[in-house]
Design an enzyme around this catalytic site. Structure first.
Site, mmCIF file in Angstrom:
data_model
loop_
_atom_site.group_PDB
_atom_site.id
_atom_site.type_symbol
_atom_site.label_atom_id
_atom_site.label_comp_id
_atom_site.label_asym_id
_atom_site.label_seq_id
_atom_site.Cartn_x
_atom_site.Cartn_y
_atom_site.Cartn_z
ATOM 1 N N PHE A 1 19.393 -2.609 8.493
ATOM 2 C CA PHE A 1 18.093 -2.568 7.820
ATOM 3 C C PHE A 1 17.731 -1.173 7.304
ATOM 4 O O PHE A 1 16.584 -0.919 6.966
ATOM 5 C CB PHE A 1 16.993 -3.068 8.764
ATOM 6 C CG PHE A 1 17.221 -4.477 9.251
ATOM 7 C CD1 PHE A 1 17.080 -5.555 8.394
ATOM 8 C CD2 PHE A 1 17.600 -4.713 10.559
ATOM 9 C CE1 PHE A 1 17.298 -6.862 8.825
ATOM 10 C CE2 PHE A 1 17.821 -6.018 11.013
ATOM 11 C CZ PHE A 1 17.672 -7.090 10.150
ATOM 12 N N PHE B 1 4.808 -1.433 1.371
ATOM 13 C CA PHE B 1 5.408 -2.277 0.331
ATOM 14 C C PHE B 1 4.362 -2.996 -0.515
ATOM 15 O O PHE B 1 4.570 -4.097 -0.994
ATOM 16 C CB PHE B 1 6.442 -3.234 0.932
ATOM 17 C CG PHE B 1 7.756 -2.547 1.139
ATOM 18 C CD1 PHE B 1 7.891 -1.630 2.156
ATOM 19 C CD2 PHE B 1 8.814 -2.748 0.276
ATOM 20 C CE1 PHE B 1 9.062 -0.905 2.328
ATOM 21 C CE2 PHE B 1 9.998 -2.029 0.424
ATOM 22 C CZ PHE B 1 10.120 -1.117 1.454
ATOM 23 N N CYS C 1 20.092 -3.080 -2.940
ATOM 24 C CA CYS C 1 19.878 -4.197 -1.995
ATOM 25 C C CYS C 1 18.971 -5.304 -2.523
ATOM 26 O O CYS C 1 19.374 -6.462 -2.565
ATOM 27 C CB CYS C 1 19.315 -3.666 -0.686
ATOM 28 S SG CYS C 1 20.534 -2.717 0.220
HETATM 29 C C1 UDX Z 1 15.984 -1.841 1.218
HETATM 30 C C2 UDX Z 1 15.351 -2.300 2.552
HETATM 31 O O1 UDX Z 1 14.108 -1.626 2.745
HETATM 32 C C3 UDX Z 1 16.302 -2.036 3.698
HETATM 33 O O2 UDX Z 1 15.743 -2.557 4.892
HETATM 34 C C4 UDX Z 1 17.636 -2.723 3.407
HETATM 35 O O3 UDX Z 1 18.546 -2.455 4.435
HETATM 36 C C5 UDX Z 1 18.197 -2.262 2.064
HETATM 37 O O4 UDX Z 1 17.227 -2.488 1.049
HETATM 38 P P1 UDX Z 1 16.333 0.464 -0.060
HETATM 39 O O5 UDX Z 1 16.982 -0.346 -1.149
HETATM 40 O O6 UDX Z 1 16.986 1.726 0.389
HETATM 41 O O7 UDX Z 1 16.157 -0.437 1.258
HETATM 42 O O8 UDX Z 1 14.891 0.860 -0.594
HETATM 43 P P2 UDX Z 1 13.345 0.560 -0.275
HETATM 44 O O9 UDX Z 1 12.702 1.798 0.216
HETATM 45 O O10 UDX Z 1 13.181 -0.644 0.546
HETATM 46 O O11 UDX Z 1 12.798 0.303 -1.769
HETATM 47 C C6 UDX Z 1 13.354 -0.724 -2.581
HETATM 48 C C7 UDX Z 1 12.724 -0.747 -3.957
HETATM 49 O O12 UDX Z 1 11.397 -1.229 -3.881
HETATM 50 C C8 UDX Z 1 12.626 0.590 -4.675
HETATM 51 O O13 UDX Z 1 12.988 0.402 -6.020
HETATM 52 C C9 UDX Z 1 11.172 0.978 -4.561
HETATM 53 O O14 UDX Z 1 10.747 1.800 -5.632
HETATM 54 C C10 UDX Z 1 10.514 -0.392 -4.607
HETATM 55 N N1 UDX Z 1 9.197 -0.425 -3.956
HETATM 56 C C11 UDX Z 1 9.088 -0.251 -2.615
HETATM 57 C C12 UDX Z 1 8.067 -0.661 -4.731
HETATM 58 O O15 UDX Z 1 8.121 -0.836 -5.953
HETATM 59 N N2 UDX Z 1 6.847 -0.731 -4.092
HETATM 60 C C13 UDX Z 1 6.720 -0.561 -2.753
HETATM 61 O O16 UDX Z 1 5.585 -0.651 -2.264
HETATM 62 C C14 UDX Z 1 7.875 -0.312 -1.995
#
Ligand code: UDX
Length: 431
Positions: free
Chosen positions: A153, A250, A261
């Site tokens: 995760f 989020f 991911c």
């Molecule tokens: C994600 C999961 O959080 C992690 O648990 C899993 O193992 C892999 O995928 P990651 O891809 O590293 O991790 O990034 P994360 O910080 O979760 O952000 C994902 C995307 O969502 C980014 O593009 C971010 O900009 C976007 N995001 C996140 C939003 O647009 N709004 C938010 O409030 C949070």
């Protein structure tokens, strides 16, 4: 414990290094010879805060080694992690050929009882297939082994912290012996250990990531309603997020989720559901809201600038999120591609991802090493990633450097009232 980690990508390298950090002997394996050579020379292939130091420390203290030899890892380890990539195929399903290859290699070299842990993100029922593959290919049929699903995760950018301080550790297993060994392995990390059946563990990963992607698409959809009605998405998200059942995290509206991911896992989960006989319509909407969000932002840019042709436009932030150099599915890519097609003169700055960006973006872009240099004489500033240094930028300096004080903010990092006071033409998301 003696551990080997097959696949030294994001998940494998961070997992192997963290397990070495808590005192285990870890062999990290990859078939990419250059990567292993670099790692042996202390060169880390990814940008991840804190990882360099931790790799170096554990190599120096003799708990972490790198090799291309699967045999060396399998023979010398009781616990074998499979951390190879499971890239999406053109139809959205995961390509599991690397996992199968590794399972065959393990079968070839297995010499005594082993726990084989699937940490790569895989569709439900993959562990069954891994077990079957090993059973078919193992020479000495009396050798016992257990296959376990232990989804990862960690988030890029905070990978070390997430691994060393997990909210929960999910172990999908049907053997008490393997469960006890893994309980001991993970004890030093704390976090709640959840023992489930193997299929539940596999589904937990896809369901968790799909749920988080759904949260983001939900708030992005609400941001559109805010724009249409005159409400402010930041206030709405705060008011919603303080309900503990919803939670504040989020709920940041922006230009959609990217990365390696969420896009992959959401589309894989849609496919898995379809194959099992369920039409997961809700997730299809999550995908379409996400695609639409970046297009909506591009329209905002075009609406604000009217004619894009020959205008100098600066983009701050290229990576899909801050604290990483990862460009996979970064929303900056379609934005930049569209502006280039419209003949804008593109100047870009990202604190760490310029090199990786050059591999995926078109050629006619000027890259800068300093955020202010990128702005000189620019007619518009577009914020595509919410790096901290952009949040702390000197607004007066920005205004003085630009030929037009236009800021189009895809990450809502500035206060619209302050921007207005300072004389900017400022557009953001959902407010
Ligand atoms: C994600 C999961 O959080 C992690 O648990 C899993 O193992 C892999 O995928 P990651 O891809 O590293 O991790 O990034 P994360 O910080 O979760 O952000 C994902 C995307 O969502 C980014 O593009 C971010 O900009 C976007 N995001 C996140 C939003 O647009 N709004 C938010 O409030 C949070």
């Amino acid at each position: 414990m003696n551990i080997c980690v097959i696949g030294t990508g994001y998940v494998g390298l961070v997992t192997g290094t963290s397990l070495a950090e808590i005192g285990n002997s870890v062999i990290c394996i990859d078939n990419d010879e250059k990567k292993i050579k670099d790692l042996k020379n202390g060169k880390i292939p990814i940008y991840e805060p804190g990882l360099d130091e931790m790799v170096k420390k554990n190599v120096d203290e003799g708990r972490l080694v790198f090799t291309t030899e699967i045999k060396e890892g399998v023979v010398n380890s009781q616990i074998i992690f499979i951390c190879v990539s499971t890239p999406p195929r053109s139809d959205g399903r995961a390509d599991l050929s690397f996992v199968e290859n590794v399972a065959r290699s393990i079968a070839k070299h297995i010499n005594e009882y082993k726990i084989i842990i699937d940490k790569s993100t895989v569709p439900v029922e993959t562990s069954e297939k891994v077990e079957e593959t090993i059973k078919r290919n193992i020479k000495d049929k009396t050798i016992d082994f257990d296959v376990v699903s232990n989804p990862e995760f960690l988030r890029e950018g905070t990978a070390i912290y997430d691994t060393m301080h997990p909210d929960r550790i999910v172990i999908g297993v049907n053997s008490k012996k393997a469960a006890d060994i893994l309980d001991k392995l993970y004890k030093p990390l704390g976090g709640e250990l959840i023992i489930t059946n193997i299929k539940s563990a596999e589904i937990i990963k896809h369901a968790s990531n799909s749920f988080l992607a759904m949260k983001i698409s939900f708030i992005n959809a609400v941001s559109r309603i805010c724009e249409l009605s005159g409400a402010n998405i930041k206030e709405v998200a705060l008011g919603m997020g303080l309900d503990q059942r919803i939670g504040r995290r989020f709920l940041n509206a922006g230009i959609g989720y990217g990365g390696s991911c969420f896009p992959k896992d959401v589309s894989a989960f849609i496919k898995i559901s379809e194959e099992l006989g369920y039409d997961f319509n809700l997730l299809k909407s999550v995908e379409s809201v996400n695609k639409d969000q970046v297009q909506h932002f591009i329209k905002k840019i075009e609406k604000t600038l009217w004619i894009v042709k020959d205008k100098k436009i600066t983009v701050w932030g290229l990576a899909f999120k801050p604290d990483t150099d990862d460009m996979r599915n970064a929303p900056s890519i379609p934005i930049i591609e569209t502006l280039l097609k419209d003949c804008a003169k593109l100047h870009v700055y990202d604190p760490v991802s310029s090199e990786k960006a050059k591999e995926v973006l078109p050629d006619n872009i000027t890259y800068h090493d300093n955020m202010y240099d990128a702005l000189k004489g620019s007619e518009a500033l577009i914020i595509a990633t919410e790096w901290d240094e952009f949040k702390k930028a000197d607004l007066d300096k920005i205004k003085n450097l630009m030929s037009q004080p236009i800021v189009i903010d895809g990450r809502n990092i500035y206060d619209p009232l302050i921007m207005k006071e300072k004389g900017f033409i400022y557009t953001s998301i959902g407010r």
